[in-house]
Write a protein that holds these residues in place. Structure first.
Motif: not given
Length: 809
Positions: A4-8, A188-193, A231-238
């Motif tokens: 899960e990635f919480v973006f803010c 995108e690179k940050a998520i991959t890493n 879709r395999s990742l849970n990406i959301k704003f929070g």
């Protein structure tokens, strides 16, 4: 388990750095306007923004925009974060400065925005002292976000951990795993890493920072695109609070870290000595102004200047922004920073002077025409030298017991026929002593004192003997007469020049190893000899620079005072003072904000505060190990290192202003270099038997003496309600330290802050004799605790414990 990635969104803004503060002011307005418009367009995104001073700027310059921000805060989409006045340097400010960062920051957030911030945020600060969890927890902070030191500088088992200080205070901390300034091209690179990271949930802050900007529309669309495609990742704003709560409620085994978070940009502990000197002076000035005005307000009905003190503190707190205090801003920015520091110092000195004058006017001096009243800021009894100028001719000094006090005439600060004298004052705890100045027929004050022995190459009193090397002017030996041990194994207090080709921050450099030269001694001379003190001056030369060290020993005092004056004209060079110790099992203890820490002798530059103790073992005549040591107390130094048996203080660094790798110098450009010109500071060498903990009361008193200083007033003859010698506040346990004495922000109560430094639970009494307020309170304190106590001025109301925000519990 799905990652899960919480973006803010965020925008870490440097209010001053490669620009002056007025441009930082504009940057705040511009960034806020852009973000408000973005939040209107994208109702799903959130944004965090720190630093009370930036909200203050916005309120005073664009009140309509400020109201829009308040509405977004109410909706839960704009999140005030940090809780502090600015994002400060997290090593160099004093403990009391950190208290004020959060006290005044949280006050602003509560008064103006209706929120209490519970998430600390210093995303760009250059390392963190080990006491920070206790500072955060006492300031209402439960969670903490930082980035430096990063993974290549400090290994951690996880980026999420409980960070605990030595008193047991704990916050849930998160090291942000990417740059705080992520934009479209990096996301995108940050998520991959981060896919292989151990944490199941990651908070990712994005948006342009430093010079502002914040998140942009293309950043939002990029995150939404990746979310749709992956879709395999849970990406959301929070929000960060959602992130921390999810971590707490997960099955993740969260480690506990009991350590400081170092190192990043180690050159920032020493570069630009003037900003460090002014910071220390401003902190000390404000502490004294609070202390004496609190006493005066109770004893003399002086109006406690709460707003003036708050405004002065806010100036100092702004100047403690991490790039400012670190010494890494452009030269022009420091014109403003130095002005702010000096304004705070000036205001503090005015408050202190008026407070002391009012107290002094109440002393009964009817029996003598001229009197010197000397004030002790420490809660322990203190014997310490004081210099008086101008001094009258043909006088003698008489203490409150009618005994004559030895004084010595020394060189005055003027060349106008005035006189200057020095004598050792004997002072009660946090109070004053009055000395009569009486006229006599002769100026003789030549009390014979066989214990005071001096030559060009040695100084000696009842307790210590100092021997100097005739070839290089260094200290060859300090001999403690109590059991005749020699502290040093070689040349001590010797100035040494090192090569330093690093940038302003010393990026990637953790120690300075390239020794170029010891300074060449040009003169060693006894310049003062008398009944009170003897003084040897040593002059050194290197290239076009020079150093003067004056070594002073006083009658009846077990320390050596050293006054240093440097004329520095070197580039890409670093100046240290070296002390090689003749002890085994060496232990290096550094004072840090609200605490101490023992560190390895690995040669790395380390941040410290007002003193460092070097202790170890030495064999006596029977071969038995005895513990002893030396405490080195300073008035303006923050950078130190130890390697094996050699301890050093870093005095001067001279890189180019705001030089950041990988940028290189251009041929033909006349760059401006840091720390050129004159520098002055003092340090004390205090030898002791046993552990530093056994003599902590002496260390703390001497630290107060050279940092807070002894103030004096001159009084004529008049009646008064106060005796000639008096203590306003005393503490029964000498080994606890009074860090603050002030009036409460929300009432007329007196606030004291007490620190336990030696690791022992203690019970003690605090006695108040403040005009109409005469009471004693009993206090229990835990090992390493920082305790804040509020004392109502109404004697019928009991005192109570509070926190750094001065909240009722």
């Amino acid at each position: 388990m799905t990652k899960e990635f919480v973006f803010c969104g965020n925008s870490h803004i440097d209010p001053v750095w490669l620009w002056r503060w007025n441009e930082g002011y504009w940057t705040v307005r511009n960034t806020v306007r852009n973000v408000v418009n973005l939040l209107k367009k994208y109702p799903e995104i959130t944004f965090v923004f720190s630093s009370a001073v930036m909200y203050k700027w916005l309120e005073e310059s664009e009140p309509e925009l400020f109201e829009e921000v308040k509405a977004l805060i109410k909706d839960g989409r704009w999140i005030p974060i940090g809780g502090s006045w600015v994002e400060p340097d997290c090593n160099l400010p004093s403990g009391e400065s950190f208290v004020r960062q959060y006290l005044y920051g949280q006050m602003f957030f509560k008064e103006k925005l209706g929120v209490k911030v519970n998430i600390g945020y210093n995303i760009d600060s250059f390392g963190h002292n080990a006491s920070f969890p206790k500072i955060l927890k006492n300031s209402g902070i439960d969670f903490y976000i930082f980035m430096r030191p990063s993974a290549h500088e400090k290994e951690l088992p996880l980026n999420i951990f409980y960070w605990e200080s030595n008193d047991g205070s704990r916050v849930l901390a998160y090291r942000h795993p990417t740059s705080y300034g992520l934009t479209k091209s990096d996301i995108e690179k940050a998520i991959t890493n981060l896919l292989q990271s151990k944490e199941p949930i990651l908070l990712i802050l994005f948006g342009k920072g430093d010079h502002g900007g914040g998140p942009e529309e293309e950043d939002i669309t990029e995150i939404l695109k990746i979310k749709e495609q992956t879709r395999s990742l849970n990406i959301k704003f929070g929000t960060p609070e959602e992130f921390f709560n999810k971590i707490k409620n997960s099955n993740l085994s969260i480690p506990i870290i009991r350590d400081e978070l170092q190192h990043h940009a180690s050159g920032c502990y020493s570069v630009l000595s003037e900003v460090k000197r002014l910071n220390r002076k401003a902190e000390n000035s404000l502490i004294l102004a609070e202390r004496y005005s609190t006493i005066s307000s109770t004893v003399t009905n002086f109006h406690y200047p709460k707003e003036k003190l708050r405004n002065a503190w806010e100036k100092v707190l702004f100047c403690q922004f991490h790039d400012s205090l670190a010494g890494t801003c452009i030269r022009e920015a420091y014109e403003d920073i130095f002005d702010m520091f000096r304004e705070a110092i000036s205001v503090s000195n005015e408050i202190k002077n008026l407070s002391l004058q009012r107290i002094s006017s109440l002393i009964d001096t009817i029996d003598n025409k001229v009197n010197i009243v000397i004030f002790n800021p420490s809660t322990n009894e203190l014997k310490f030298p004081i210099e008086i100028e101008p001094a009258e001719k043909d006088i003698k000094l008489i203490d409150e017991d009618g005994k004559e006090v030895a004084f010595q005439e020394i060189i005055p600060s003027s060349l106008a026929g005035t006189r200057r004298i020095v004598f050792v004052a004997d002072l009660p705890p946090l109070g004053f002593a009055t000395y009569k100045v009486e006229s006599i027929m002769s100026t003789e004050n030549s009390e014979e004192n066989k214990s005071m022995i001096a030559s060009d190459y040695s100084l000696e009193n009842e307790f210590i003997r100092v021997e100097f090397d005739e070839k290089n002017g260094s200290i060859r030996h300090i001999i403690d007469k109590e059991f005749s041990y020699k502290l040093f194994s070689g040349n001590a207090a010797l100035p040494v020049v090192f090569d330093d080709l690093s940038d302003t921050w010393s990026h990637g450099v953790f120690s300075y190893k390239n020794k170029l030269s010891e300074l060449k001694v040009t003169e060693v001379k006894l310049i003062e000899k008398g009944p009170v003190r003897n003084r040897v001056r040593v002059k050194y030369k290197y290239s076009s620079s020079s150093v003067i060290q004056d070594f002073i020993v006083y009658k009846g005092l077990k320390f050596i005072e050293v006054r240093v004056r440097i004329e520095w004209n070197e580039k890409h060079k670093l100046l240290k003072l070296l002390f090689p110790f003749n002890l085994s099992n060496l232990r290096y203890i550094y004072e840090i904000p609200f605490g101490t820490i023992e560190r390895l002798a690995n040669g790395e530059e380390e941040p410290g505060q007002k003193w460092v103790d070097v202790s170890g073992d030495i064999k006596d005549d029977k071969g038995k190990n005895l513990e002893c040591g030396l405490t080195i107390i300073n008035d303006a130094i923050y950078s130190f290192s130890a390697e094996e048996n050699i301890f050093s203080m870093t005095l001067i660094r001279s890189p180019i202003y705001a030089h950041h790798i990988p940028n290189v110098k251009k041929e033909g450009v006349d760059y401006v270099y840091i720390d050129q010109g004159t520098h002055e500071f003092r340090y004390l060498l205090f030898p002791h038997k046993g552990s530093w903990k056994e003599v902590f009361h002496q260390i703390s008193s001497l630290t107060d003496a050279i940092n807070l200083g002894l103030d004096y007033t001159i009084e004529g003859n008049h009646k008064g309600s106060l005796p000639r010698k008096f203590s306003f506040i005393s503490i029964s346990d000498k080994n606890v330290y009074l860090s603050a004495l002030k009036k409460a922000e929300f009432s007329n109560d007196i606030v004291l802050r007490i620190i336990e430094q030696t690791g022992k639970e203690k019970k003690f009494d605090i006695k108040f004799t403040l005009g109409y307020l005469k009471k004693s309170i009993s206090v229990n304190i835990n090992p390493f605790e920082v305790k804040t106590i509020a004392v109502p001025t109404d004697e019928s109301i009991q005192s109570y414990e509070t926190n750094f925000l001065e909240e009722l519990r």
